[in-house]
Design a protein around this motif. Structure first.
Motif, PDB file in Angstrom:
ATOM      1  N   ALA A   1       1.229  -1.283  -0.369  1.00  0.00           N
ATOM      2  CA  ALA A   1      -0.077   0.355   0.615  1.00  0.00           C
ATOM      3  C   ALA A   1       0.767   1.322   0.141  1.00  0.00           C
ATOM      4  O   ALA A   1       1.616   1.269   0.575  1.00  0.00           O
ATOM      5  CB  ALA A   1      -1.224   0.247   1.147  1.00  0.00           C
ATOM      6  N   ALA A   2       0.362   2.066  -0.763  1.00  0.00           N
ATOM      7  CA  ALA A   2       1.403   4.044  -0.667  1.00  0.00           C
ATOM      8  C   ALA A   2       0.614   4.992  -0.886  1.00  0.00           C
ATOM      9  O   ALA A   2      -0.677   4.623  -1.145  1.00  0.00           O
ATOM     10  CB  ALA A   2       1.785   4.059  -2.236  1.00  0.00           C
ATOM     11  N   VAL A   3       0.905   5.720   0.071  1.00  0.00           N
ATOM     12  CA  VAL A   3       0.180   6.914   0.042  1.00  0.00           C
ATOM     13  C   VAL A   3       0.533   8.269  -0.601  1.00  0.00           C
ATOM     14  O   VAL A   3       2.080   8.759  -0.948  1.00  0.00           O
ATOM     15  CB  VAL A   3       0.240   7.132   1.513  1.00  0.00           C
ATOM     16  N   LEU A   4      -0.109   8.680  -1.624  1.00  0.00           N
ATOM     17  CA  LEU A   4       0.244   9.558  -2.586  1.00  0.00           C
ATOM     18  C   LEU A   4      -0.071  11.134  -1.761  1.00  0.00           C
ATOM     19  O   LEU A   4      -0.963  11.169  -1.129  1.00  0.00           O
ATOM     20  CB  LEU A   4      -0.715  10.280  -3.744  1.00  0.00           C
ATOM     21  N   LEU A   5       1.083  12.184  -1.326  1.00  0.00           N
ATOM     22  CA  LEU A   5       0.855  13.171  -0.753  1.00  0.00           C
ATOM     23  C   LEU A   5       0.465  14.612  -1.598  1.00  0.00           C
ATOM     24  O   LEU A   5       2.214  14.207  -2.359  1.00  0.00           O
ATOM     25  CB  LEU A   5       1.482  13.542   0.612  1.00  0.00           C
ATOM     26  N   PHE A   6       0.309  15.735  -1.262  1.00  0.00           N
ATOM     27  CA  PHE A   6       0.939  16.451  -2.175  1.00  0.00           C
ATOM     28  C   PHE A   6       0.529  17.877  -1.563  1.00  0.00           C
ATOM     29  O   PHE A   6       0.537  18.087  -0.390  1.00  0.00           O
ATOM     30  CB  PHE A   6      -0.623  17.201  -3.182  1.00  0.00           C
ATOM     31  N   ASP A   7       1.485  18.872  -2.548  1.00  0.00           N
ATOM     32  CA  ASP A   7       1.611  20.094  -1.870  1.00  0.00           C
ATOM     33  C   ASP A   7       0.705  21.447  -2.506  1.00  0.00           C
ATOM     34  O   ASP A   7      -0.407  20.631  -2.722  1.00  0.00           O
ATOM     35  CB  ASP A   7       3.568  20.879  -1.395  1.00  0.00           C
ATOM     36  N   GLU A   8       0.608  22.395  -2.326  1.00  0.00           N
ATOM     37  CA  GLU A   8       0.421  23.096  -2.356  1.00  0.00           C
ATOM     38  C   GLU A   8      -0.337  23.410  -3.908  1.00  0.00           C
ATOM     39  O   GLU A   8      -1.377  24.269  -4.521  1.00  0.00           O
ATOM     40  CB  GLU A   8       0.260  24.714  -2.306  1.00  0.00           C
ATOM     41  N   GLN A   9       0.769  23.187  -4.973  1.00  0.00           N
ATOM     42  CA  GLN A   9       1.242  23.403  -6.329  1.00  0.00           C
ATOM     43  C   GLN A   9       0.497  22.162  -7.120  1.00  0.00           C
ATOM     44  O   GLN A   9       0.788  22.010  -8.082  1.00  0.00           O
ATOM     45  CB  GLN A   9       2.707  23.787  -6.527  1.00  0.00           C
TER      46      GLN A   9
ATOM     47  N   LEU B   1      -3.764  16.430   1.025  1.00  0.00           N
ATOM     48  CA  LEU B   1      -2.345  17.888   1.411  1.00  0.00           C
ATOM     49  C   LEU B   1      -1.367  17.510   2.400  1.00  0.00           C
ATOM     50  O   LEU B   1      -2.194  17.587   3.175  1.00  0.00           O
ATOM     51  CB  LEU B   1      -3.418  19.560   1.258  1.00  0.00           C
ATOM     52  N   LEU B   2      -0.220  18.532   2.494  1.00  0.00           N
ATOM     53  CA  LEU B   2       0.628  17.724   3.166  1.00  0.00           C
ATOM     54  C   LEU B   2       1.346  19.470   2.996  1.00  0.00           C
ATOM     55  O   LEU B   2       2.052  19.783   2.859  1.00  0.00           O
ATOM     56  CB  LEU B   2       2.010  16.631   2.686  1.00  0.00           C
ATOM     57  N   GLY B   3       0.127  19.890   4.155  1.00  0.00           N
ATOM     58  CA  GLY B   3       1.153  21.262   4.598  1.00  0.00           C
ATOM     59  C   GLY B   3       2.389  21.817   5.016  1.00  0.00           C
ATOM     60  O   GLY B   3       3.050  21.083   5.231  1.00  0.00           O
ATOM     61  N   ALA B   4       2.585  22.785   5.399  1.00  0.00           N
ATOM     62  CA  ALA B   4       4.139  23.288   5.642  1.00  0.00           C
ATOM     63  C   ALA B   4       3.920  22.834   6.834  1.00  0.00           C
ATOM     64  O   ALA B   4       5.064  22.963   7.439  1.00  0.00           O
ATOM     65  CB  ALA B   4       4.281  24.616   5.440  1.00  0.00           C
ATOM     66  N   GLU B   5       3.222  23.049   7.773  1.00  0.00           N
ATOM     67  CA  GLU B   5       3.201  22.269   9.255  1.00  0.00           C
ATOM     68  C   GLU B   5       3.620  20.936   9.290  1.00  0.00           C
ATOM     69  O   GLU B   5       5.162  20.781   9.237  1.00  0.00           O
ATOM     70  CB  GLU B   5       2.687  23.201   9.668  1.00  0.00           C
TER      71      GLU B   5
ATOM     72  N   LEU C   1      15.430   5.632   4.095  1.00  0.00           N
ATOM     73  CA  LEU C   1      15.341   6.705   3.014  1.00  0.00           C
ATOM     74  C   LEU C   1      15.950   7.773   3.705  1.00  0.00           C
ATOM     75  O   LEU C   1      16.869   8.415   4.377  1.00  0.00           O
ATOM     76  CB  LEU C   1      13.778   7.094   3.607  1.00  0.00           C
ATOM     77  N   ARG C   2      16.746   8.310   2.409  1.00  0.00           N
ATOM     78  CA  ARG C   2      17.495   9.226   2.188  1.00  0.00           C
ATOM     79  C   ARG C   2      16.446  10.774   2.354  1.00  0.00           C
ATOM     80  O   ARG C   2      17.707  11.497   2.379  1.00  0.00           O
ATOM     81  CB  ARG C   2      18.665   8.385   0.961  1.00  0.00           C
ATOM     82  N   GLY C   3      16.011  10.643   1.676  1.00  0.00           N
ATOM     83  CA  GLY C   3      14.972  11.995   1.349  1.00  0.00           C
ATOM     84  C   GLY C   3      14.307  11.740   0.618  1.00  0.00           C
ATOM     85  O   GLY C   3      13.145  10.865   0.200  1.00  0.00           O
ATOM     86  N   TRP C   4      13.114  12.731   0.481  1.00  0.00           N
ATOM     87  CA  TRP C   4      12.059  13.421   0.682  1.00  0.00           C
ATOM     88  C   TRP C   4      12.341  14.680  -0.875  1.00  0.00           C
ATOM     89  O   TRP C   4      12.755  15.247  -0.343  1.00  0.00           O
ATOM     90  CB  TRP C   4      11.295  13.242   0.815  1.00  0.00           C
ATOM     91  N   ARG C   5      10.729  14.690  -1.966  1.00  0.00           N
ATOM     92  CA  ARG C   5      10.949  16.033  -2.829  1.00  0.00           C
ATOM     93  C   ARG C   5       9.185  15.763  -3.190  1.00  0.00           C
ATOM     94  O   ARG C   5       9.296  14.401  -2.829  1.00  0.00           O
ATOM     95  CB  ARG C   5      11.834  16.267  -3.376  1.00  0.00           C
ATOM     96  N   PHE C   6       8.503  16.848  -3.231  1.00  0.00           N
ATOM     97  CA  PHE C   6       7.668  17.380  -4.814  1.00  0.00           C
ATOM     98  C   PHE C   6       8.053  17.395  -5.893  1.00  0.00           C
ATOM     99  O   PHE C   6       9.001  17.731  -6.330  1.00  0.00           O
ATOM    100  CB  PHE C   6       7.108  17.930  -4.286  1.00  0.00           C
ATOM    101  N   VAL C   7       7.571  16.201  -6.174  1.00  0.00           N
ATOM    102  CA  VAL C   7       7.247  16.726  -8.064  1.00  0.00           C
ATOM    103  C   VAL C   7       6.302  16.925  -8.802  1.00  0.00           C
ATOM    104  O   VAL C   7       5.295  15.902  -8.353  1.00  0.00           O
ATOM    105  CB  VAL C   7       8.342  15.042  -8.262  1.00  0.00           C
ATOM    106  N   THR C   8       6.010  17.279 -10.245  1.00  0.00           N
ATOM    107  CA  THR C   8       5.358  16.342 -11.006  1.00  0.00           C
ATOM    108  C   THR C   8       5.308  15.728 -11.886  1.00  0.00           C
ATOM    109  O   THR C   8       6.405  15.331 -11.482  1.00  0.00           O
ATOM    110  CB  THR C   8       5.480  18.433 -12.058  1.00  0.00           C
ATOM    111  N   LEU C   9       4.391  15.364 -12.038  1.00  0.00           N
ATOM    112  CA  LEU C   9       4.100  13.987 -12.701  1.00  0.00           C
ATOM    113  C   LEU C   9       5.625  14.192 -14.028  1.00  0.00           C
ATOM    114  O   LEU C   9       5.929  13.135 -14.364  1.00  0.00           O
ATOM    115  CB  LEU C   9       2.733  14.203 -14.046  1.00  0.00           C
TER     116      LEU C   9
END
Length: 352
Positions: free
Chosen positions: A202-210, A284-288, A300-308
């Motif tokens: 199972a995976a969870v997709l989380l999104f930023d304001e963009q 949505l994963l807000g700034a806080e 895990l080494r890191g994370w980032r938000f990306v476009t498709l």
């Protein structure tokens, strides 16, 4: 157990490792260059023509863990491996595959001062009877120094760097043997399994304001991934998605916040298991919440938000197709059923 001795070309890895096998009872030397040279003799010229280094062959990166595991089935171990490995994604692929076989990896980098390293390179006589061949080896060592300096940044995070400026090969081996016994350079990768059966994940997709999607960078495989993992025995997939979000990101999500977007059947490929892959919308994963993300260093080494479009260069093809279908389902409100990331049937169901 694997004792992987890394470092720049000319750092003295092979000489130190020959001494090391005398200090570690039951150990043997495994040189992955033999796998590379074998592939170069077997593969057709048109396949080898675009490849500057045998490490760029996917078959080499697959065979090295296979051969290592086979050798350790024949000898008590450990397996001592003198091999320069300067690409982090190749390290992830090989070490992750070893970890998946339950093989612990102790990762060292021989790191003498550069002036000492250059002196050792110039003193090398790889082929005493062929001065021209020895000169080519020295030139190759010099040419690869910039690559080593660049790789040293991630190696410093990943491995135990050993300054061998004042060590001869025997002293280096004695120092490494002590660190092996102490476990001081064991890679903190936990990616072993006791089954080859298909799994449910199972995976969870989380999104930023963009509306960009969150991806994470695992230490045990070369490409990026969604937050998530395998569903444990007796566990509901939604509960697994919530648990993985908390374990991998430090996020506490509630079940009502998740919406199932896609179900994908992934075929088994090589050592990787197949099975059903469920993808949820975590919102949505807000700034806080982003400021509070906490990653497990052994996974895990890191994370980032990306476009498709950006995800296309980070995800394997099947996983990229799965993401595209899940994002489409998020937009349309229709649950997607996929096989290997592709729609498997014309009918769709409304997501509840």
């Amino acid at each position: 157990m694997i004792v992987w001795v890394n470092g720049a070309f000319g750092a003295g890895k092979t000489s130190a490792c020959r001494e090391l096998v005398e200090l570690l009872p039951g150990s043997m030397l495994f040189d992955p260059e033999l796998v590379g040279s074998g592939l170069c003799r077997m593969l057709p010229d048109d396949r080898l023509a675009p490849v500057a280094d045998f490490q760029d062959l996917p078959s080499w990166r697959k065979l090295v863990p296979e051969v290592a595991a086979a050798l350790l089935a024949e000898v008590p171990g450990p397996l001592v491996v003198p091999m320069t490995l300067l690409r982090e994604d190749y390290r992830d692929e090989i070490f992750g595959s070893l970890a998946a076989r339950g093989l612990a990896v102790h990762h060292f980098v021989l790191d003498p001062e550069e002036t000492i390293l250059r002196e050792r390179i110039e003193a090398r006589e790889e082929y005493p009877a062929d001065p021209a061949a020895s000169a080519r080896v020295r030139a190759r060592c010099r040419e690869n120094l910039p690559r080593y300096r660049t790789a040293r940044r991630w190696l410093d995070r990943d491995a135990r760097l050993v300054d061998t400026s004042r060590f001869d090969p025997r002293q280096t081996a004695e120092h490494l043997a002590g660190l092996v016994r102490d476990g001081a350079a064991r890679c903190p990768i936990v990616h072993s399994t006791d089954s080859t059966a298909d799994t449910v994940a199972a995976a969870v997709l989380l999104f930023d304001e963009q509306d960009r999607v969150l991806l994470v960078d695992p230490v045990y495989k070369p490409m990026w991934e969604f937050p998530g993992g395998v569903v444990e025995r007796g566990e509901a997939p939604t509960d697994a998605a919530l648990r993985e979000a908390e374990e991998e990101l430090g996020l506490h999500l509630e079940a009502p916040a998740l919406r199932l977007l896609a179900v994908d059947w992934e075929p088994c490929t090589g050592p990787r298991r197949g099975g059903l892959r469920l993808v949820y919308d975590g919102g949505l994963l807000g700034a806080e919440a982003r400021a509070g993300l906490r990653l497990p260093v052994d996974e895990l080494r890191g994370w980032r938000f990306v476009t498709l479009d950006e995800a296309a260069g980070l995800l394997p093809a099947t996983r990229y197709r799965r993401l595209a279908a899940a994002l489409d389902a998020r937009e349309s409100g229709e649950l997607r059923y996929l096989e290997a990331g592709r729609p498997a049937a014309r009918g769709v169901a409304k997501a509840g």
